[in-house]
Design an enzyme around this catalytic site. Structure first.
Site, PDB file in Angstrom:
ATOM      1  N   LYS A   1      -2.148  -1.874   8.016  1.00 12.69           N
ATOM      2  CA  LYS A   1      -3.359  -1.535   8.671  1.00 12.69           C
ATOM      3  C   LYS A   1      -3.453  -1.713  10.153  1.00 12.69           C
ATOM      4  O   LYS A   1      -3.139  -2.823  10.326  1.00 12.69           O
ATOM      5  CB  LYS A   1      -4.817  -1.801   7.849  1.00 12.69           C
ATOM      6  CG  LYS A   1      -4.862  -1.127   6.521  1.00 12.69           C
ATOM      7  CD  LYS A   1      -6.310  -1.273   5.903  1.00 12.69           C
ATOM      8  CE  LYS A   1      -6.487  -0.502   4.651  1.00 12.69           C
ATOM      9  NZ  LYS A   1      -7.769  -1.043   3.938  1.00 12.69           N
TER      10      LYS A   1
ATOM     11  N   ARG B   1       0.851  -0.990  -0.103  1.00 17.41           N
ATOM     12  CA  ARG B   1      -0.035   0.013  -0.039  1.00 17.41           C
ATOM     13  C   ARG B   1       0.967   1.198  -0.004  1.00 17.41           C
ATOM     14  O   ARG B   1       2.137   0.961   0.516  1.00 17.41           O
ATOM     15  CB  ARG B   1      -0.709   0.053   1.192  1.00 17.41           C
ATOM     16  CG  ARG B   1      -1.856  -1.222   1.326  1.00 17.41           C
ATOM     17  CD  ARG B   1      -2.662  -0.993   2.755  1.00 17.41           C
ATOM     18  NE  ARG B   1      -3.558  -2.277   2.821  1.00 17.41           N
ATOM     19  CZ  ARG B   1      -3.319  -3.340   3.576  1.00 17.41           C
ATOM     20  NH1 ARG B   1      -2.292  -3.283   4.290  1.00 17.41           N
ATOM     21  NH2 ARG B   1      -4.349  -4.240   3.742  1.00 17.41           N
TER      22      ARG B   1
ATOM     23  N   ARG C   1      -0.143  -2.477  -6.625  1.00 20.30           N
ATOM     24  CA  ARG C   1      -0.372  -3.474  -5.681  1.00 20.30           C
ATOM     25  C   ARG C   1      -1.325  -4.564  -6.439  1.00 20.30           C
ATOM     26  O   ARG C   1      -1.134  -5.675  -6.246  1.00 20.30           O
ATOM     27  CB  ARG C   1      -0.872  -2.830  -4.379  1.00 20.30           C
ATOM     28  CG  ARG C   1      -1.438  -3.910  -3.435  1.00 20.30           C
ATOM     29  CD  ARG C   1      -2.007  -3.065  -2.112  1.00 20.30           C
ATOM     30  NE  ARG C   1      -2.586  -3.832  -1.299  1.00 20.30           N
ATOM     31  CZ  ARG C   1      -2.304  -4.384  -0.112  1.00 20.30           C
ATOM     32  NH1 ARG C   1      -1.011  -4.743   0.129  1.00 20.30           N
ATOM     33  NH2 ARG C   1      -3.082  -5.150   0.574  1.00 20.30           N
TER      34      ARG C   1
ATOM     35  N   HIS D   1      -1.800   2.053  -5.951  1.00 24.77           N
ATOM     36  CA  HIS D   1      -2.489   0.911  -5.710  1.00 24.77           C
ATOM     37  C   HIS D   1      -2.730  -0.003  -6.838  1.00 24.77           C
ATOM     38  O   HIS D   1      -2.815  -1.069  -6.633  1.00 24.77           O
ATOM     39  CB  HIS D   1      -4.013   0.890  -5.183  1.00 24.77           C
ATOM     40  CG  HIS D   1      -4.391   0.383  -3.741  1.00 24.77           C
ATOM     41  ND1 HIS D   1      -3.667   0.517  -2.678  1.00 24.77           N
ATOM     42  CD2 HIS D   1      -5.427  -0.563  -3.814  1.00 24.77           C
ATOM     43  CE1 HIS D   1      -4.300  -0.452  -1.709  1.00 24.77           C
ATOM     44  NE2 HIS D   1      -5.424  -1.031  -2.310  1.00 24.77           N
TER      45      HIS D   1
ATOM     46  N   HIS E   1      -3.903  -9.044   4.112  1.00 27.96           N
ATOM     47  CA  HIS E   1      -5.487  -9.014   4.055  1.00 27.96           C
ATOM     48  C   HIS E   1      -6.071  -9.656   5.317  1.00 27.96           C
ATOM     49  O   HIS E   1      -5.435 -10.902   5.543  1.00 27.96           O
ATOM     50  CB  HIS E   1      -5.994  -9.724   2.796  1.00 27.96           C
ATOM     51  CG  HIS E   1      -6.114  -8.956   1.324  1.00 27.96           C
ATOM     52  ND1 HIS E   1      -6.127  -9.190   0.134  1.00 27.96           N
ATOM     53  CD2 HIS E   1      -5.917  -7.500   1.285  1.00 27.96           C
ATOM     54  CE1 HIS E   1      -6.146  -8.363  -0.432  1.00 27.96           C
ATOM     55  NE2 HIS E   1      -5.724  -7.121   0.072  1.00 27.96           N
TER      56      HIS E   1
ATOM     57  N   TYR F   1      -9.165 -11.051  -6.874  1.00 28.68           N
ATOM     58  CA  TYR F   1      -8.599 -11.356  -7.889  1.00 28.68           C
ATOM     59  C   TYR F   1      -8.631 -12.538  -8.522  1.00 28.68           C
ATOM     60  O   TYR F   1      -8.072 -12.529  -9.818  1.00 28.68           O
ATOM     61  CB  TYR F   1      -6.759 -11.444  -7.515  1.00 28.68           C
ATOM     62  CG  TYR F   1      -6.374 -10.274  -6.630  1.00 28.68           C
ATOM     63  CD1 TYR F   1      -6.195  -9.032  -7.355  1.00 28.68           C
ATOM     64  CD2 TYR F   1      -6.356 -10.200  -5.390  1.00 28.68           C
ATOM     65  CE1 TYR F   1      -5.860  -7.825  -6.958  1.00 28.68           C
ATOM     66  CE2 TYR F   1      -6.149  -8.914  -4.769  1.00 28.68           C
ATOM     67  CZ  TYR F   1      -5.612  -7.817  -5.455  1.00 28.68           C
ATOM     68  OH  TYR F   1      -5.262  -6.427  -5.048  1.00 28.68           O
TER      69      TYR F   1
END
Length: 303
Positions: free
Chosen positions: A177, A153, A252, A249, A275, A284
C-alpha cells in the site's frame, strides 16, 4: 470554495503527502462524493467551508437507514479525514465531524483456513488443466503457494515482477500500500513451484511487451486481474466442498495465524505483512488466544 476543487486538492494531498494507493484514494473520495450527492439531491446550497455539523448529521442519519453499522462508521471516518484536511489547510477552523460519534462496532476477526484446508485446496488443483494450450494448473498452484507462503495481498501478488525475485537470498521484494516496499522471506517449496511455472508454463505464453517483467500472466500474456484470483479460489473451494466464505485475503490471514501459532513474534509478522502499525497485526492475537496462554506458561516466573 467549490466541492469539485476541494475534492481534487484533497485527492492530491492523499497521493503526495500521505502516499496512499489509488484504491484508497478512490474510497476516501467516494465518501465525499456521497455527501455531495446528498446536498445536490436535497438542493442544499452549502460549500465545503460553510457546511455545518447538523447538515452532515442529517446526511449520516439518512444514510444509516440503508447501510450497515460498519459502512456507516467507514463513511464518518472518511468525511472526518476530508474535513481534517480542510482544517490543516486553514480553509476552516474546526472539523464539523468533531461532534459526530461513530457507531460502536465489534472487531471483525478475519476468517482463516487450517493447514489441512490449505493443503486440500492446493491439492485440488488439476495440474494438467490447459487453456488455449497453456497449463494454467501449474500456474494456479504457484499462485496459491505464493499467496500462502508469503502472506501477500492480492494486489501485491498480481503486481509481482520477475525482477522482484531474489531466490538466492531467499526473499522477494513486495510493493504494498502506498507503493511502500518490503522484503519478504520465501521458502524453498514456494520457489520451486514458481520456477516450475516460469520454466514450463510462462515460456509458452505470447507475452505482451508491457508485461515482460510481470510474473503471473493470463493465457493472453497480460497481467492477471484481482477478480481472476478470486475466481480461482472460489472454484477450488466449491470443488472440495469447503463451506467457509474465503478469498485471496484468507490465505494472508492464515499465513499470519499459522506463524503466530508456531511462536513467531508479532513484530516479525508485522514486517512480513507490511502493516504500518503493530495494532493491525495484533488482531491475530485475538484469533489464537491459546498462543497467549502458552507464552505465560513458558515464560512467567510463577508458572
Amino acid at each position: 470554495m467549490k466541492w469539485e476543487n476541494a475534492l481534487k486538492d484533497y485527492q492530491l494531498y492523499l497521493k503526495i503527502e500521505r502516499g496512499l494507493s489509488k484504491n484508497s484514494i478512490d474510497n476516501y473520495s467516494l465518501d465525499v462524493k456521497k455527501l455531495i450527492g446528498y446536498l445536490e439531491e436535497h438542493a442544499i446550497n452549502k460549500s465545503p467551508i460553510s457546511i455545518k455539523t447538523d447538515t452532515i448529521q442529517q446526511f449520516i442519519y439518512e444514510t444509516a437507514k440503508i447501510v450497515n453499522t460498519r459502512s456507516q462508521s467507514r463513511l464518518i471516518s472518511g468525511l472526518r479525514s476530508f474535513f481534517s484536511y480542510l482544517v490543516f489547510e486553514d480553509y476552516i477552523t474546526t472539523n464539523p465531524l468533531d461532534l459526530i460519534e461513530s457507531p460502536k462496532i465489534g472487531r471483525k476477526l478475519p476468517d482463516t483456513l487450517s493447514i489441512n484446508e490449505i493443503d486440500d485446496l492446493i491439492n485440488a488443483i488439476d495440474l494438467s488443466q490447459q487453456y488455449n494450450n497453456i497449463n494454467i494448473g501449474q500456474r494456479n498452484k504457484a499462485i496459491l503457494e505464493t499467496l500462502y507462503g508469503c502472506g501477500l495481498r492480492v494486489s501485491e501478488l498480481t503486481n509481482l515482477k520477475i525482477s522482484d525475485l531474489f531466490f538466492e537470498e531467499g526473499f522477494i521484494k513486495v510493493t504494498g500500500k502506498g507503493d511502500k516496499q518490503r522484503f519478504v522471506p520465501i521458502v524453498s517449496d514456494t520457489q520451486k513451484y514458481i520456477n516450475i511455472y516460469r520454466n514450463e508454463v510462462r515460456t509458452h505464453i505470447n507475452i505482451k511487451p508491457e508485461f515482460k517483467d510481470t510474473l503471473f500472466l493470463n493465457h493472453r500474456g497480460k497481467q492477471l486481474t484481482r477478480a481472476m484470483i478470486f475466481t480461482i479460489i472460489k472454484q477450488l473451494a466449491e470443488k472440495i466442498g469447503l463451506k467457509k466464505n474465503i478469498s485471496p485475503h484468507t490465505f494472508r490471514h492464515s499465513f499470519a495465524t499459522h506463524l503466530l501459532e508456531n511462536n513467531a513474534d508479532l513484530r516479525s509478522i508485522q514486517l512480513m505483512l507490511g502493516h504500518e502499525s503493530i495494532t493491525t497485526t495484533e488482531i491475530y492475537v485475538h484469533l489464537d488466544k491459546s498462543h497467549l496462554a502458552k507464552i505465560v506458561e513458558k515464560y512467567h516466573p510463577r508458572k
